[in-house]
Design a protein around this motif. Structure first.
Motif, PDB file in Angstrom:
ATOM      1  N   ARG A  55     -38.332  10.753   0.013  1.00  0.00           N
ATOM      2  CA  ARG A  55     -37.555  10.865   1.262  1.00  0.00           C
ATOM      3  C   ARG A  55     -37.783   9.655   2.151  1.00  0.00           C
ATOM      4  NH1 ARG A  55     -39.398  16.250   0.995  1.00  0.00           N
ATOM      5  NH2 ARG A  55     -41.001  15.793   2.564  1.00  0.00           N
ATOM      6  N   GLU A  56     -39.035   9.243   2.240  1.00  0.00           N
ATOM      7  CA  GLU A  56     -39.339   8.069   3.074  1.00  0.00           C
ATOM      8  C   GLU A  56     -38.660   6.818   2.517  1.00  0.00           C
ATOM      9  OE1 GLU A  56     -43.550   7.868   3.166  1.00  0.00           O
ATOM     10  OE2 GLU A  56     -43.787   9.476   4.650  1.00  0.00           O
ATOM     11  N   ALA A  57     -38.642   6.692   1.189  1.00  0.00           N
ATOM     12  CA  ALA A  57     -37.977   5.530   0.588  1.00  0.00           C
ATOM     13  C   ALA A  57     -36.477   5.579   0.834  1.00  0.00           C
ATOM     14  CB  ALA A  57     -38.278   5.497  -0.922  1.00  0.00           C
ATOM     15  N   GLU A  58     -35.890   6.798   0.731  1.00  0.00           N
ATOM     16  CA  GLU A  58     -34.463   6.940   0.987  1.00  0.00           C
ATOM     17  C   GLU A  58     -34.129   6.630   2.441  1.00  0.00           C
ATOM     18  OE1 GLU A  58     -30.501   7.665   0.192  1.00  0.00           O
ATOM     19  OE2 GLU A  58     -32.214   7.363  -1.152  1.00  0.00           O
TER      20      GLU A  58
ATOM     21  N   LEU B 258     -31.692   3.669   3.742  1.00  0.00           N
ATOM     22  CA  LEU B 258     -30.565   3.862   4.656  1.00  0.00           C
ATOM     23  C   LEU B 258     -30.714   3.018   5.904  1.00  0.00           C
ATOM     24  CD1 LEU B 258     -30.146   7.749   4.354  1.00  0.00           C
ATOM     25  CD2 LEU B 258     -28.702   5.962   3.341  1.00  0.00           C
ATOM     26  N   ALA B 259     -31.953   2.925   6.418  1.00  0.00           N
ATOM     27  CA  ALA B 259     -32.175   2.111   7.616  1.00  0.00           C
ATOM     28  C   ALA B 259     -31.889   0.647   7.336  1.00  0.00           C
ATOM     29  CB  ALA B 259     -33.628   2.295   8.093  1.00  0.00           C
TER      30      ALA B 259
ATOM     31  N   GLU C 177     -25.512  -3.733   7.831  1.00  0.00           N
ATOM     32  CA  GLU C 177     -24.156  -3.571   8.341  1.00  0.00           C
ATOM     33  C   GLU C 177     -24.055  -4.078   9.777  1.00  0.00           C
ATOM     34  OE1 GLU C 177     -23.248   0.517   7.936  1.00  0.00           O
ATOM     35  OE2 GLU C 177     -23.060   0.458   5.728  1.00  0.00           O
ATOM     36  N   ASP C 178     -25.092  -3.796  10.588  1.00  0.00           N
ATOM     37  CA  ASP C 178     -25.074  -4.292  11.967  1.00  0.00           C
ATOM     38  C   ASP C 178     -25.094  -5.809  11.994  1.00  0.00           C
ATOM     39  OD1 ASP C 178     -25.060  -1.690  12.826  1.00  0.00           O
ATOM     40  OD2 ASP C 178     -27.251  -1.581  13.134  1.00  0.00           O
TER      41      ASP C 178
END
Length: 551
Positions: free
Chosen positions: A530-533, A537-538, A544-545
């Protein structure tokens, strides 16, 4: 170290309780003044414990004191306890003499017997220290001769262990003979009570030894300061001496306790038949008494083999568990000692169940021994069984304790650089001598810490169980020998059942621990995923920013 200390203190305490209870019974049955003869052992032991509490409060020492000097300083504190106990004992006995309850002959007999009883354990300790302390010739000779190889180390250590039992045995024989000649059965009870009057001090000595040993290990793990390490080395040598003293006192007190129980069993058996047990006569070496004596000699050896094999089985179970299970390995990402705490907790749980599984065989051995002696040989054979077991038990226990400790002390003598070569250079832990003595230490560990001290509990448990079940036996086994076969078959059944049940518990515990660890591992992996996912995503959002800002 903590387990050794706990066992020693429990051994000392139960010997004291056993001796006091049997002394009260013997005092009530042997005298026309039971109120005094039953109370005198309590006066002696109570005053001894009070004196021990005061004497153990402080010890005189300086920076220049060696381990030997510190030990003699502790011994002087015990001498103060002896003086205090004698003051109380003389005062109480004098008042009884003044009131006419006892004669003057009994008065000075009591003073002499109590003095011998207090000094006897310490003299036995001193002879043991001569063969196990690096300050004396035997250990230095063992360390110097270790250059000749493992065979020399083992044979010399065993030989010195055998020799070390001679002086305590002679002292015990002389004390028993003198006491019996003065006051008979009650004299032996008073001698035993006096020998345990220093139980509190001996327990504190053993505790001091454990503290010293742990302090030595902590200093060598946490500092390289030479002065601190030198002090720690002195404490380590003192700790070994003090803990050896506790084991020796346990053996002597166990001998006294079993002697008292044998006398009490004799008194209870014959007074229940309306006979004066002090006037019982007959063939002292009938076929039953001879068989009991032989069985009493054989049983301690069987018990020693039983405990040694159980100790080896326990160690093999630990090795298999550590090799097959990854749950006891250290956690690399944590600092010491946090990296080892989890594994130690799992290993402690596993070790507790494993030890319980393998200790059932010695326990059943201890309980079946008096039943076989009583049903197959009768009361007379049972008393001789206890006598033979008591004598061989104390000698064998001292031999095992002193032999094991001699290898440990000789190895530390080399480790601390006290052994010198022909040029005067220190022979340290990188030498062949240190390795050869390590083999002796591995062999002596189970002897010194398990088999030797366990013999004390074995002879006491046999004696107490024989006393409790004394009403089941006849003087001669014409009508009871069939029950002996029943007990023999039942012991094998109980042993098999105990091993099977505890093995199932151990397997269930192992599977439960493994299941918990798998669950924790799966949760940890899911959390990391979960932390890797989230991190992925971050990073995508950040990219993208950046693209939007660039556009």
């Amino acid at each position: 170290v903590i387990c050794d200390l706990t066992g020693t203190c429990v051994d000392l305490f139960e010997s004291m309780v056993l001796i006091l209870s049997t002394s009260a019974i013997i005092g009530a049955k042997t005298s026309a003044v039971p109120h005094f003869l039953t109370g005198l052992p309590f006066w002696i032991v109570a005053s001894g414990n009070v004196g021990c509490s005061l004497a153990a409060f402080k010890i005189h020492c300086t920076e220049r004191y060696s381990a030997r000097a510190l030990r003699w300083s502790l011994r002087l504190s015990l001498l103060a306890v002896i003086f205090f106990v004698q003051f109380v004992q003389v005062a109480v006995s004098y008042l009884e003499w003044v009131h006419g309850s006892i004669t003057f002959t009994m008065f000075w007999h009591f003073v002499l017997i109590s003095t011998v009883g207090q000094l006897l354990p310490e003299f036995c300790v001193m002879t043991g220290e001569y063969f196990t302390s690096p300050d004396y010739l035997p250990i230095r000779s063992l360390a110097a001769n270790s250059k000749n190889g493992v065979v020399q180390v083992l044979l010399q250590g065993l030989g010195q262990g055998f020799i070390s039992t001679a002086t305590p045995a002679i002292l015990l024989v002389l004390a028993v003979m003198i006491t019996w000649g003065l006051e008979g059965h009650y004299g032996l009870a008073l001698l035993a009570s006096s020998s345990v009057s220093g139980t509190g001090f001996q327990g504190s000595i053993a505790s001091f030894g454990a503290i010293s040993t742990n302090a030595y290990k902590q200093v060598h793990l946490t500092t390289y300061d030479s002065l601190s390490r030198n002090r720690a080395n002195t404490l380590a040598m003192l700790g070994d001496i003090a803990m050896q003293a506790g084991n020796t006192i346990s053996a002597i007190n166990a001998f006294s306790a079993v002697f008292n129980v044998a006398l009490t069993l004799l008194a209870q058996t014959y007074t229940a038949r309306n006979m004066d047990y002090q006037a019982v006569s007959g063939s002292p070496l009938s076929e039953w008494s001879q068989a009991g004596l032989v069985l009493g000699v054989v049983m301690p050896f069987l018990f020693t083999g039983n405990t040694t094999v159980s100790c080896l089985e326990t160690s093999k179970s630990f090795m298999r568990f550590c090799k097959e299970s990854n749950t006891v390995s250290k956690i690399p990402r944590l600092p010491f000692p946090q990296s080892h705490i989890k594994g130690l907790r799992i290993l402690s749980s596993f070790g507790t169940v494993t030890s319980m599984r393998l200790v059932f065989s010695p326990i059943i051995h201890s309980m079946i021994c008096p039943l076989l002696g009583g049903f197959f040989l009768g009361t007379r054979g049972l008393i001789w069984l206890m006598s033979g077991m008591n004598v061989i038990g104390v000698c064998l226990s001292l031999f095992l304790i002193n032999s094991g400790q001699s290898w440990v002390s000789a190895r530390k003598y080399v480790l601390f650089g006290h052994l010198k070569d022909a040029d005067g250079d220190a022979i340290g832990p990188d030498s062949a001598q240190y390795g050869y003595l390590g083999v002796g230490e591995m062999i002596g560990g189970p002897l010194e810490d398990v088999s030797g001290p366990a013999l004390n509990n074995f002879v006491k448990l046999v004696a107490v169980f024989a006393f409790i079940t004394g009403g089941l036996y006849e003087e001669e086994p014409e009508t009871t020998w069939l029950f002996g076969f029943v007990c023999l078959v039942a012991s094998f059944l109980f042993l098999a059942i105990a091993r099977c049940v505890l093995s199932c518990i151990l397997d269930c515990l192992t599977k439960y621990v493994e299941k918990r660890e798998r669950q924790k591992l799966e949760k940890q992996r899911a959390k990391e995923a979960r932390e890797a996912e989230q991190q992925r995503l971050a990073e995508e959002e950040a990219n993208e920013d950046e693209e939007e800002a660039a556009g």
